[in-house]
Every structure is written in C-alpha cells, then in structure tokens.
Design an enzyme around this catalytic site. Structure first.
Site, PDB file in Angstrom:
ATOM      1  N   HIS A   1      29.360  25.200   1.951  1.00 26.74           N
ATOM      2  CA  HIS A   1      28.271  24.306   1.553  1.00 26.74           C
ATOM      3  C   HIS A   1      28.371  22.919   2.208  1.00 26.74           C
ATOM      4  O   HIS A   1      27.552  22.543   3.028  1.00 26.74           O
ATOM      5  CB  HIS A   1      28.282  24.117   0.041  1.00 26.74           C
ATOM      6  CG  HIS A   1      28.184  25.376  -0.760  1.00 26.74           C
ATOM      7  ND1 HIS A   1      27.035  26.129  -0.855  1.00 26.74           N
ATOM      8  CD2 HIS A   1      29.111  26.018  -1.524  1.00 26.74           C
ATOM      9  CE1 HIS A   1      27.254  27.176  -1.633  1.00 26.74           C
ATOM     10  NE2 HIS A   1      28.502  27.124  -2.058  1.00 26.74           N
TER      11      HIS A   1
HETATM   12  O1  RIB Z   1      26.978  24.174  -5.085  1.00 25.62           O
HETATM   13  C1  RIB Z   1      27.919  23.846  -4.109  1.00 25.62           C
HETATM   14  C2  RIB Z   1      28.415  22.450  -4.312  1.00 25.62           C
HETATM   15  O2  RIB Z   1      29.082  22.367  -5.557  1.00 25.62           O
HETATM   16  C3  RIB Z   1      29.458  22.030  -3.258  1.00 25.62           C
HETATM   17  O3  RIB Z   1      29.362  20.655  -3.040  1.00 25.62           O
HETATM   18  C4  RIB Z   1      30.770  22.369  -3.911  1.00 25.62           C
HETATM   19  O4  RIB Z   1      31.828  21.506  -3.474  1.00 25.62           O
HETATM   20  C5  RIB Z   1      30.459  22.076  -5.353  1.00 25.62           C
HETATM   21  O5  RIB Z   1      30.667  20.700  -5.555  1.00 25.62           O
END
Ligand code: RIB
Ligand code: CA
Length: 312
Positions: free
Chosen positions: A243
């Site tokens: 992500h």
């Molecule tokens: O949904 C993904 C996000 O949530 C990313 O930033 C991961 O690190 C969590 O914080």
C-alpha cells in the site's frame, strides 16, 4: 533537478517501512526534511520508535523524526497489529537502544517545516491516519496555500474495504481527520485500495529483493516475507498488497499511475460504514473535485522503483 523537500507522515507499519526505505534511499530526488509519526497500525510510541529503527537501517540519521497524535480526533482507537505484528515491524529484530526522537509534536513540526519553505515547495506523503495533518491544518489554516503535491494512501472505491467491508484502515482509523483534509482545498492524490491491491509482493518480485545485499534490502525482504505470511494465513491470498510505497512511487514517477478528479466524502457517523470513502467522478457545483483518485497503476513499474531504491 534539485531534490524536492519532502515530509512523510506515517504509522510504521510494515508497508510504511518500505515506503520510508524508498524515500531514504533517494537523496537525489528527495530532500527528506521530516518524518512524522502517528498512532495507527500500532500505538504512537511504537510507530515513532519504528520510524527511528527504519531510519538507522537506511543510514539517514540526518532526518528528524517527530512523534504525533496518539489517538484519532474523535473516533475510537483502531489498530492493525494483526497485519504488522505486535511491534509493528513484523518479525524484524528490535534493537535494545533506539535513536532519539526530535522534540516537539509532529503537527507543529509539519507546520514549521512547510512554512519554512517557499509556497508549493514541500511534498507530503501521508501513509497512516491523517490526524497529524488535520491538526496542522487547525494550527495553520493557510497551510494549503503553502503545500506542494500531497499524496495519501487511503480509501477504497471498487475494492470496498480492508478493515471492514466498506472502509480502508487509514480512513477508518480517523475519518474526521480525512474529511478535514478533503475540505481544506489541498486536492490530495489518493492511493486507495483500487490501485494498492494491484501492487503485490509476488514470489518473483521478492526473489529480486532477496538478491540485493544491502541492509535496507535485507530488512525489506524480512518485512515482506512477514506480510506474505499474514496474507496466506489470515487473508487466504498468496502475495500481500504494497500500500504505502505507492505514495512514494507517485512522487517519483507519477506516470506509473492513472488518476482522475473526484469528489470524495467520508462517512464519519455510521458505526457500520465508518470511514467509507464515497468517491464520486460525476462532478458539479454540488460535488466539486476535492481530490485526484488513482484508478490504475503499472505495478511492475512501482516494484522496479522499489528495487532501484533498495540497491542503493
Ligand atoms: O489500508 C492500508 C493502510 O493501513 C496502510 O497504510 C497500512 O500501513 C495500514 O496503515
Ligand atoms: Ca501505514
């Protein structure tokens, strides 16, 4: 091209750590002025500690780390330690001694850093709940006119949600902060699950990282192996999504992404759909564009950028 001033506001967190490595490794592109941390994946003390650990592995003690908000503005605290391990960095060994934090709250450090540069100069990547940015906007309402490009990891449209059926974790964790940011006239680029779920740590990609003999690459390999273990055992998938590095990839190479103007609103009151992002592309006087939504990504291109960084 001179390195661009950059701030990363994060909640390390395994994928935050990979995003930090990508930025730490590119002093040719980023003048990394500040890493600010927030409670999110794990508690605020731990995310701050983790940012200092990742900074040392990257050999970038020149970059100050400021700890920020310990909890969301209004919503009950949410954590994601199931996906990041109780310490937030998977199975990475935690040193006994960790380098010190800079003094002062992250929200104030955000304001001071942005205001110390010419208007539009400072880029900002937000890879956790947006609490610090929301607080900074309350401290300095003219901040939007001073900020450069802002890229946040958050939200979902086509992909529904990950922390709930209808919400992505960062927005779910502090929906009120996300709405404050959307209302501030910043027009951030949103890297939602619609693109981050396309960027997967497949075995072929991990083999390329395993072959790199640098401290960052060795740490990244351990972190990503942990994520894939969680993906297999908890989600039933084979390769975890990457992500947060999508924000750094966009700042490095925006051409790897397709983005389109959107009007985004966040659900802040319903317990069932808390943190849902209503991403509307039909713009008009009632729904003006307040963000750019990333709708497609060159996943191989993102991984090539990551590998290029880890090789440095
Ligand atoms: O949904 C993904 C996000 O949530 C990313 O930033 C991961 O690190 C969590 O914080
Ligand atoms: Ca994160």
């Amino acid at each position: 091209m001179d390195p661009a001033p950059l701030i990363i506001d994060c909640d390390p967190g395994v994928d935050d750590a990979i995003a930090l490595f990508m930025a730490f490794a590119r002093p040719d592109r980023f003048d990394l002025r500040l890493v600010s941390t927030v409670g999110g994946n794990v508690n605020a003390e731990t995310t701050a500690r983790n940012a200092c650990i990742i900074r040392r592995i990257a050999g970038r003690l020149d970059v100050p780390v400021h700890a920020g908000a310990r909890r969301p503005l209004l919503a009950p605290q949410a954590v994601a330690s199931d996906f990041h391990g109780p310490g937030g960095l998977g199975a990475l060994s935690i040193p006994d001694a960790v380098d010190p934090l800079a003094s002062g709250h992250a929200a104030q450090a955000l304001v001071d850093t942005i205001m110390a540069h010419p208007p539009g100069a400072v880029r900002l990547a937000v890879t956790g709940p947006m609490t610090n940015l929301a607080l900074a906007l309350r401290l300095a309402p003219d901040l939007p006119s001073r900020l450069g490009p802002v890229c946040v990891m958050g939200g979902a449209r086509r992909e529904g949600g990950n922390i709930s059926a209808s919400a992505e974790f960062n927005i779910y964790a502090d929906p009120h902060a996300a709405q404050i940011v959307l209302d501030a006239g910043i027009r951030p680029v949103f890297m939602g699950l619609d693109v981050t779920h396309e960027v997967r740590s497949t075995s072929r990609r991990l083999e390329r990282i395993d072959a790199i003999a640098t401290p960052m690459a060795r740490a990244a390999s351990e972190l990503l192996a942990f994520s894939n273990h969680v993906e297999r055992t908890r989600v039933g998938g084979s390769a975890a999504p990457l992500h947060d590095p999508c924000t750094i990839a966009w700042l490095l190479a925006p051409e790897l992404f397709e983005t389109r103007p959107a009007h985004i609103e966040v659900e802040t009151s319903s317990p069932l759909t808390r943190g849902h992002t209503a991403v509307e592309f039909r713009l008009g006087p009632e729904s003006p564009a307040n963000a750019l939504w990333a709708s497609a990504v060159d996943a191989d291109g993102v991984f090539n950028l990551l590998i290029e960084s880890l090789q440095r």
